[in-house]
Design a protein around this motif. Structure first.
Motif, PDB file in Angstrom:
ATOM      1  N   ILE A  72       0.841  -1.202   0.000  1.00 24.80           N
ATOM      2  CA  ILE A  72       0.000   0.000   0.000  1.00 24.80           C
ATOM      3  C   ILE A  72       0.877   1.253   0.000  1.00 24.80           C
ATOM      4  CG2 ILE A  72      -1.584   1.389   1.407  1.00 24.80           C
ATOM      5  CD1 ILE A  72      -2.883  -1.222   2.325  1.00 24.80           C
ATOM      6  N   MET A  73       1.907   1.235   0.819  1.00 20.70           N
ATOM      7  CA  MET A  73       2.700   2.442   1.049  1.00 20.70           C
ATOM      8  C   MET A  73       3.677   2.740  -0.082  1.00 20.70           C
ATOM      9  SD  MET A  73       4.408   3.350   4.684  1.00 20.70           S
ATOM     10  CE  MET A  73       5.331   4.838   5.015  1.00 20.70           C
ATOM     11  N   LEU A 160      -1.453   3.835   4.602  1.00 17.76           N
ATOM     12  CA  LEU A 160      -2.156   4.745   3.688  1.00 17.76           C
ATOM     13  C   LEU A 160      -1.699   6.183   3.890  1.00 17.76           C
ATOM     14  CD1 LEU A 160      -4.202   5.114   1.463  1.00 17.76           C
ATOM     15  CD2 LEU A 160      -6.009   5.237   3.197  1.00 17.76           C
ATOM     16  N   GLN A 161      -1.645   6.656   5.141  1.00 15.45           N
ATOM     17  CA  GLN A 161      -1.183   8.027   5.352  1.00 15.45           C
ATOM     18  C   GLN A 161       0.313   8.148   5.079  1.00 15.45           C
ATOM     19  OE1 GLN A 161       0.692   9.344   8.326  1.00 15.45           O
ATOM     20  NE2 GLN A 161       1.213   7.203   8.803  1.00 15.45           N
ATOM     21  N   VAL A 184       4.419  11.468  10.047  1.00 14.99           N
ATOM     22  CA  VAL A 184       4.025  10.175   9.485  1.00 14.99           C
ATOM     23  C   VAL A 184       4.075   9.065  10.535  1.00 14.99           C
ATOM     24  CG1 VAL A 184       4.652   8.406   7.800  1.00 14.99           C
ATOM     25  CG2 VAL A 184       4.695  10.815   7.144  1.00 14.99           C
ATOM     26  N   VAL A 185       5.034   9.126  11.441  1.00 18.01           N
ATOM     27  CA  VAL A 185       5.171   8.085  12.464  1.00 18.01           C
ATOM     28  C   VAL A 185       4.634   8.570  13.813  1.00 18.01           C
ATOM     29  CG1 VAL A 185       6.766   6.573  13.704  1.00 18.01           C
ATOM     30  CG2 VAL A 185       7.169   7.118  11.296  1.00 18.01           C
ATOM     31  N   HIS A 186       5.208   9.644  14.340  1.00 16.48           N
ATOM     32  CA  HIS A 186       4.941  10.023  15.728  1.00 16.48           C
ATOM     33  C   HIS A 186       3.574  10.657  15.915  1.00 16.48           C
ATOM     34  CE1 HIS A 186       8.899   8.874  17.117  1.00 16.48           C
ATOM     35  NE2 HIS A 186       9.357   9.345  15.967  1.00 16.48           N
ATOM     36  N   VAL A 378      -6.361  14.378  11.105  1.00 15.66           N
ATOM     37  CA  VAL A 378      -7.786  14.114  10.878  1.00 15.66           C
ATOM     38  C   VAL A 378      -8.002  12.689  10.396  1.00 15.66           C
ATOM     39  CG1 VAL A 378      -9.785  14.711   9.457  1.00 15.66           C
ATOM     40  CG2 VAL A 378      -8.400  16.528  10.481  1.00 15.66           C
ATOM     41  N   PHE A 379      -7.203  12.252   9.426  1.00 17.06           N
ATOM     42  CA  PHE A 379      -7.403  10.906   8.890  1.00 17.06           C
ATOM     43  C   PHE A 379      -7.154   9.840   9.948  1.00 17.06           C
ATOM     44  CE2 PHE A 379      -5.350   7.073   7.168  1.00 17.06           C
ATOM     45  CZ  PHE A 379      -6.466   6.509   6.564  1.00 17.06           C
ATOM     46  N   VAL A 380      -6.006   9.924  10.629  1.00 12.52           N
ATOM     47  CA  VAL A 380      -5.658   8.872  11.593  1.00 12.52           C
ATOM     48  C   VAL A 380      -6.599   8.907  12.793  1.00 12.52           C
ATOM     49  CG1 VAL A 380      -3.869   7.934  13.098  1.00 12.52           C
ATOM     50  CG2 VAL A 380      -3.260   8.831  10.846  1.00 12.52           C
TER      51      VAL A 380
END
Length: 425
Positions: A72-73, A160-161, A184-186, A378-380
């Motif tokens: 996906i990534m 995905l993000q 992206v991670v934290h 918002v997405f996560v």
């Protein structure tokens, strides 16, 4: 001459692949750091459960990212959604099989590291993001509910993000800059943790009816300190490995700068957080110093290459100054019970790290950074909140009051981390 060129390219390929693998191993060691940090900051009756959670979440992350997340990534990355949904690492294996011929042929398009080494480096990042959730929900979440969420987060939400930035998606196209993952991670991990904590509620006895707060100290500060040092060490792989290459003079110098800046930011975070705690509380609070180190590391992760060492120290110090009031206000004002301060360290300070990027990186803009921050949060947060609601409806997410009182070691694992002390209530 052609043979010499091929030999040089093979040597560079081998060196960069080896470097990638070693840096990935450094990041994998951060799993031990999170385990020790969390084990030290929870009560002794919950130690075995938190350790079980950490080793299993790491394993789930590895499996799910192999099965679907990596494709996906990266492999099937698109603008907003992946171009296809495929499974396994067959593509990476095939790429490596053809790498030797491509390297020997030379050219600018020749790969400079193994794709399987790339997978290994990326998969340990996924586990890091999930570890952030572990500490925030400690001492009251059902173990198997946590594992179910870990499957979905590491296999789908995180990749995905991540694709939107590191996979060349729309955030990358918009100019969003995040060198090694402050966002992206934290921040992603902290956003998922916040969604969980809001649904889960506080530990019993944490808040009184009048709104006052009862401190619930951790059982083992030496272990928590060891965990922080392990994370500090692992962060050199986290940021240093994100340079991706070390086999020429320019890249070697860049990697050295990343290592130095990572170290200086952590040091700045410790000193600033400790000084603020001393002025505010009148005492040298060890837990705030530990969180100051982690805050400095999170802050510099978004851009550890372009600042000078002095500027990196300042960025880390500001992270340390931010994390202390954030932890206090989350606890006292918003009644968000986060036993290890993960939401503040990785979320609030992660935002600061992303906003600091344009201060030293002329290619970054404040608008693009704000866009990235808003999109990832918002997405996560929303997707995680929905998943947590579903898990809560199906199997529940919180242990019973009796299990919480007795400790999750007994209720969830059937054993105690410190049985020689008798009852660990």
């Amino acid at each position: 001459m052609e043979q010499l060129s091929g030999d040089i390219l093979q040597t560079k390929y081998a060196l960069d692949t080896f470097y990638f693998l070693v840096m990935g191993a450094f990041v994998m060691w951060m799993a031990a750091g999170f385990s020790m940090l969390e084990a030290g900051l929870v009560r002794s009756k919950n130690t075995a459960e938190i350790l079980t959670k950490n080793i299993v979440l790491y394993s789930i992350a590895c499996i799910m990212y192999m099965v679907v997340g990596y494709n996906i990534m990266y492999t099937n990355a698109g603008d907003i959604f992946p171009s296809a949904l495929t499974f396994g690492l067959g593509g990476a294996v095939a790429d490596d099989a053809g790498a030797a011929a491509a390297v020997l042929a030379g050219g600018d398009d020749a790969p400079y590291y193994s794709m399987l080494s790339d997978f290994f480096f990326q998969v340990v990042f996924v586990a890091t993001a999930m570890s952030i959730v572990s500490g925030a929900v400690a001492e009251r979440m059902k173990l198997w509910a946590f594992f179910v969420f870990a499957i979905i987060f590491t296999g789908f939400i995180y990749p995905l993000q991540g694709m939107w930035k590191w996979g060349g998606g729309f955030l990358d196209a918009a100019g969003f800059s995040d060198f090694a993952g402050s966002g992206v991670v934290h921040m992603a991990g902290a956003s998922a943790a916040l969604a969980a904590v809001l649904l889960l509620g506080a530990r019993k006895g944490k808040y009184n009816k009048d709104g006052s707060v009862n401190a619930i100290p951790g059982a083992n500060l030496p272990i928590a300190t060891l965990g922080t040092f392990i994370l500090w060490l692992g962060w050199f792989g986290f940021n240093g490995g994100s340079e991706l290459k070390v086999s020429d003079v320019a890249e070697a110098n860049a990697t050295a700068m990343v290592f130095v800046n990572t170290n200086m930011a952590a040091a700045g975070g410790v000193v600033a957080a400790l000084m603020l705690a001393r002025m505010w509380f009148g005492k040298a609070d060890l837990t705030m110093a530990l969180n100051g180190a982690l805050a400095g590391l999170v802050a510099i992760t978004a851009e550890p290459l372009t600042p000078s060492p002095e500027m990196a120290t300042l960025i880390g110090a500001i992270g340390g100054l931010i994390v202390v009031p954030s932890i206090v206000f989350m606890d006292r004002m918003f009644k968000i019970d986060d036993p290890v301060g993960a939401i503040s360290v990785h979320g609030v300070v992660g935002i600061w790290g992303l906003l600091a990027v344009p201060m030293t990186n002329n290619d970054a803009t404040l608008g693009a950074q704000l866009m990235g921050i808003g999109t990832i949060f918002v997405f996560v947060f929303v997707s995680s909140f929905v998943i947590w609601i579903a898990i809560k409806a199906i199997m529940g997410i919180r242990v019973s009051e009796e299990e919480e009182f007795e400790g999750l070691d007994v209720g969830e694992c059937g054993l105690e981390a410190y049985p020689e002390f008798g009852s660990s209530k």
